[in-house]
Design a protein around this motif. Structure first.
Motif, PDB file in Angstrom:
ATOM      1  N   GLN A  13      12.247   8.450  57.912  1.00  0.00           N
ATOM      2  CA  GLN A  13      12.075   9.425  59.080  1.00  0.00           C
ATOM      3  C   GLN A  13      11.098   8.899  60.116  1.00  0.00           C
ATOM      4  OE1 GLN A  13      13.840  11.896  60.454  1.00  0.00           O
ATOM      5  NE2 GLN A  13      12.097  12.077  62.170  1.00  0.00           N
ATOM      6  N   GLY A  14       9.822   8.425  59.667  1.00  0.00           N
ATOM      7  CA  GLY A  14       8.858   8.305  60.268  1.00  0.00           C
ATOM      8  C   GLY A  14       9.129   6.797  61.132  1.00  0.00           C
ATOM      9  N   VAL A  15       9.796   5.851  60.438  1.00  0.00           N
ATOM     10  CA  VAL A  15      10.049   4.492  60.859  1.00  0.00           C
ATOM     11  C   VAL A  15      11.080   4.620  62.060  1.00  0.00           C
ATOM     12  CG1 VAL A  15      10.997   2.334  60.428  1.00  0.00           C
ATOM     13  CG2 VAL A  15       9.166   3.267  59.076  1.00  0.00           C
ATOM     14  N   THR A  16      12.446   5.289  61.344  1.00  0.00           N
ATOM     15  CA  THR A  16      13.559   5.209  62.406  1.00  0.00           C
ATOM     16  C   THR A  16      13.619   6.020  63.475  1.00  0.00           C
ATOM     17  OG1 THR A  16      14.562   7.023  60.794  1.00  0.00           O
ATOM     18  CG2 THR A  16      14.900   4.400  60.146  1.00  0.00           C
ATOM     19  N   GLU A  17      12.825   7.126  63.610  1.00  0.00           N
ATOM     20  CA  GLU A  17      12.671   7.925  64.668  1.00  0.00           C
ATOM     21  C   GLU A  17      12.191   7.360  65.990  1.00  0.00           C
ATOM     22  OE1 GLU A  17      13.140  11.094  66.596  1.00  0.00           O
ATOM     23  OE2 GLU A  17      12.980  11.560  64.461  1.00  0.00           O
ATOM     24  N   PHE A  18      11.506   6.246  65.922  1.00  0.00           N
ATOM     25  CA  PHE A  18      10.997   5.656  67.085  1.00  0.00           C
ATOM     26  C   PHE A  18      11.570   4.172  67.268  1.00  0.00           C
ATOM     27  CE2 PHE A  18       7.802   8.457  65.609  1.00  0.00           C
ATOM     28  CZ  PHE A  18       7.700   9.409  66.714  1.00  0.00           C
ATOM     29  N   LEU A  19      12.179   3.521  66.220  1.00  0.00           N
ATOM     30  CA  LEU A  19      12.975   2.266  66.291  1.00  0.00           C
ATOM     31  C   LEU A  19      14.395   2.606  66.882  1.00  0.00           C
ATOM     32  CD1 LEU A  19      11.940   0.406  63.475  1.00  0.00           C
ATOM     33  CD2 LEU A  19      10.702   0.166  65.531  1.00  0.00           C
ATOM     34  N   PRO A  20      14.950   1.467  67.877  1.00  0.00           N
ATOM     35  CA  PRO A  20      16.227   1.820  68.165  1.00  0.00           C
ATOM     36  C   PRO A  20      17.561   1.599  67.197  1.00  0.00           C
ATOM     37  CG  PRO A  20      15.613  -0.199  68.986  1.00  0.00           C
ATOM     38  CD  PRO A  20      14.383   0.256  68.219  1.00  0.00           C
ATOM     39  N   ILE A  21      17.304   2.007  65.910  1.00  0.00           N
ATOM     40  CA  ILE A  21      18.179   1.941  64.951  1.00  0.00           C
ATOM     41  C   ILE A  21      18.934   3.165  64.248  1.00  0.00           C
ATOM     42  CG2 ILE A  21      17.110  -0.426  64.366  1.00  0.00           C
ATOM     43  CD1 ILE A  21      15.430   1.184  62.229  1.00  0.00           C
ATOM     44  N   SER A  22      18.717   4.232  64.826  1.00  0.00           N
ATOM     45  CA  SER A  22      19.260   5.453  64.308  1.00  0.00           C
ATOM     46  C   SER A  22      18.782   6.101  63.206  1.00  0.00           C
ATOM     47  CB  SER A  22      20.737   5.236  64.113  1.00  0.00           C
ATOM     48  OG  SER A  22      21.336   6.472  63.585  1.00  0.00           O
ATOM     49  N   SER A  23      18.077   7.060  63.120  1.00  0.00           N
ATOM     50  CA  SER A  23      17.474   7.677  62.014  1.00  0.00           C
ATOM     51  C   SER A  23      18.598   8.475  61.085  1.00  0.00           C
ATOM     52  CB  SER A  23      16.353   8.876  62.238  1.00  0.00           C
ATOM     53  OG  SER A  23      16.693   9.796  63.181  1.00  0.00           O
ATOM     54  N   LEU A 158      23.630  11.483  74.842  1.00  0.00           N
ATOM     55  CA  LEU A 158      24.428  10.917  73.917  1.00  0.00           C
ATOM     56  C   LEU A 158      23.691  10.840  72.399  1.00  0.00           C
ATOM     57  CD1 LEU A 158      25.510   8.028  76.193  1.00  0.00           C
ATOM     58  CD2 LEU A 158      27.102   9.887  75.270  1.00  0.00           C
ATOM     59  N   ALA A 159      22.499  10.920  72.344  1.00  0.00           N
ATOM     60  CA  ALA A 159      21.649  10.757  70.974  1.00  0.00           C
ATOM     61  C   ALA A 159      22.208  11.869  70.231  1.00  0.00           C
ATOM     62  CB  ALA A 159      20.293  10.805  71.385  1.00  0.00           C
ATOM     63  N   LEU A 160      22.708  12.800  70.705  1.00  0.00           N
ATOM     64  CA  LEU A 160      23.190  14.160  69.778  1.00  0.00           C
ATOM     65  C   LEU A 160      24.276  13.754  68.978  1.00  0.00           C
ATOM     66  CD1 LEU A 160      23.309  16.953  72.788  1.00  0.00           C
ATOM     67  CD2 LEU A 160      21.553  16.886  70.634  1.00  0.00           C
ATOM     68  N   ILE A 161      25.134  12.565  69.213  1.00  0.00           N
ATOM     69  CA  ILE A 161      25.903  12.065  68.374  1.00  0.00           C
ATOM     70  C   ILE A 161      25.343  11.350  67.426  1.00  0.00           C
ATOM     71  CG2 ILE A 161      28.259  10.710  68.255  1.00  0.00           C
ATOM     72  CD1 ILE A 161      28.396  11.076  71.287  1.00  0.00           C
ATOM     73  N   PRO A 162      25.698  11.559  66.278  1.00  0.00           N
ATOM     74  CA  PRO A 162      24.626  10.932  64.972  1.00  0.00           C
ATOM     75  C   PRO A 162      25.312   9.492  64.883  1.00  0.00           C
ATOM     76  CG  PRO A 162      25.998  12.803  64.129  1.00  0.00           C
ATOM     77  CD  PRO A 162      26.315  12.630  65.574  1.00  0.00           C
ATOM     78  N   GLY A 163      24.043   8.505  64.858  1.00  0.00           N
ATOM     79  CA  GLY A 163      24.101   7.146  64.765  1.00  0.00           C
ATOM     80  C   GLY A 163      23.792   6.420  66.051  1.00  0.00           C
ATOM     81  N   THR A 164      23.855   7.196  67.311  1.00  0.00           N
ATOM     82  CA  THR A 164      23.616   6.713  68.578  1.00  0.00           C
ATOM     83  C   THR A 164      21.919   6.211  68.515  1.00  0.00           C
ATOM     84  OG1 THR A 164      25.009   8.261  69.549  1.00  0.00           O
ATOM     85  CG2 THR A 164      23.378   7.105  70.937  1.00  0.00           C
ATOM     86  N   SER A 165      21.158   7.109  68.121  1.00  0.00           N
ATOM     87  CA  SER A 165      19.554   6.657  68.096  1.00  0.00           C
ATOM     88  C   SER A 165      19.175   7.224  69.583  1.00  0.00           C
ATOM     89  CB  SER A 165      19.329   5.375  67.900  1.00  0.00           C
ATOM     90  OG  SER A 165      17.956   4.946  68.198  1.00  0.00           O
ATOM     91  N   ARG A 166      18.093   8.025  69.488  1.00  0.00           N
ATOM     92  CA  ARG A 166      17.685   8.637  70.658  1.00  0.00           C
ATOM     93  C   ARG A 166      16.894   7.644  71.298  1.00  0.00           C
ATOM     94  NH1 ARG A 166      13.550   9.753  73.050  1.00  0.00           N
ATOM     95  NH2 ARG A 166      12.458   8.771  71.329  1.00  0.00           N
ATOM     96  N   SER A 167      15.939   7.099  70.542  1.00  0.00           N
ATOM     97  CA  SER A 167      15.060   5.941  71.164  1.00  0.00           C
ATOM     98  C   SER A 167      15.931   4.795  71.503  1.00  0.00           C
ATOM     99  CB  SER A 167      14.027   5.505  70.137  1.00  0.00           C
ATOM    100  OG  SER A 167      14.834   5.103  69.022  1.00  0.00           O
ATOM    101  N   GLY A 168      17.234   4.455  70.835  1.00  0.00           N
ATOM    102  CA  GLY A 168      17.905   3.310  71.154  1.00  0.00           C
ATOM    103  C   GLY A 168      18.641   3.677  72.400  1.00  0.00           C
ATOM    104  N   ILE A 169      18.914   4.638  72.880  1.00  0.00           N
ATOM    105  CA  ILE A 169      19.836   4.957  73.970  1.00  0.00           C
ATOM    106  C   ILE A 169      19.125   5.096  75.155  1.00  0.00           C
ATOM    107  CG2 ILE A 169      20.048   7.541  73.727  1.00  0.00           C
ATOM    108  CD1 ILE A 169      22.865   5.072  74.998  1.00  0.00           C
ATOM    109  N   THR A 170      17.937   5.613  74.943  1.00  0.00           N
ATOM    110  CA  THR A 170      16.674   5.691  76.224  1.00  0.00           C
ATOM    111  C   THR A 170      16.276   4.340  76.438  1.00  0.00           C
ATOM    112  OG1 THR A 170      15.045   6.370  74.683  1.00  0.00           O
ATOM    113  CG2 THR A 170      16.272   8.140  75.659  1.00  0.00           C
TER     114      THR A 170
END
Length: 266
Positions: A13-23, A158-170
């Motif tokens: 959770q800690g790592v993937t929350e901020f990397l563009p790889i989808s938590s 779009l990050a509401l769709i699982p797998g998108t990645s909030r950090s990735g799409i922004t």
């Protein structure tokens, strides 16, 4: 959960929350690989608290400047760079709050599947690669305007769709708008604060309504490991991203998406 499960899930959770790889895609893997049960709502809140504390502490100088700028110039005709950026964070957050509130239950019932996560992990990974290759990388964070904030905010939905990645799409939308990689990452991290806080509040309300017993030690470990891993992730990402670019994360996403497809069709 065992201590090992707690540590692994908190670090994920800690790592993937901020990397563009989808938590969400990563949190699905332990269940698929090892048959782990859901970590539960209380644990989910705890690891989000750890991630939130990490980004707030790391970005404390930026947060302080934005707060002071907003209080001084936020409602004046002559906006400072700091107050404009603070308003941009607010504006970019509004769409995901509205759509998240309206669509949360539907998404949870219909979109949280391995196939959806596989497709979005690969598809938005390729979009991130395209944005990084085509990006002019000429704009800095202080040039963020309201029109750019609206576009980034709409993309964050779009990050509401699982797998998108909030950090990735922004980051993808910021790069497409011409921002350099560090500025794109920093704005994404600033946007993560209200996003994580909002998700945490929704989960906390649901948690209060439940009557299940809470393992407080599991929550403490979860929050602690999530905090440490998130803080290190933010530090390393901001120090490396200008040099390495987004390609390593694109390759990783394509690999992860392929693995998820194997689970679906294998």
């Amino acid at each position: 959960m065992t201590l090992l499960e707690i540590i692994i899930l908190a670090i994920i959770q800690g790592v993937t929350e901020f990397l563009p790889i989808s938590s969400s895609a990563h949190l699905l893997l332990p269940a698929e690989l090892f048959g782990w049960v859901s970590q539960g709502l209380a644990f989910d809140v705890a690891v989000h608290v750890g991630s939130l504390l990490a980004v707030v502490i790391y970005m404390r100088k930026e947060i302080s400047m934005l707060t002071v700028g907003f209080l001084k110039h936020g409602f004046s005709k002559n906006q400072s760079n700091e107050s404009k950026l603070a308003w941009s964070v607010v504006i970019a957050t509004v769409p995901i709050i509205i759509v998240g509130y309206l669509m949360k239950d539907w998404i949870a019932l219909n979109a949280r599947t391995a196939l959806v996560m596989a497709v979005t992990t690969i598809g938005f990974g390729l979009l991130l690669w395209y944005a990084d290759v085509k990006a002019s990388l000429t704009r800095k964070l202080d040039s963020m305007g309201f029109s750019s904030a609206i576009i980034i905010g709409l993309s964050q939905v779009l990050a509401l769709i699982p797998g998108t990645s909030r950090s990735g799409i922004t980051m993808t939308s910021s790069l497409m708008l011409g921002f350099d990689r560090e500025s794109a990452a920093k704005f994404s991290f600033l946007l993560s604060i209200p996003a994580i806080l909002g998700a945490g509040l929704f989960s906390t309300i649901e948690l209060i309504q439940q009557t299940e017993a809470v393992d407080w030690m599991a929550l403490l470990y979860g929050a602690g490991f999530s905090f440490v891993s998130a803080y290190l992730c933010i530090y390393l990402f901001l120090n490396w991203i200008s040099r390495v670019g987004m390609l390593p994360f694109v390759i990783y996403r394509l690999t992860l998406g392929t693995i998820l497809l194997w689970f679906v069709f294998g």
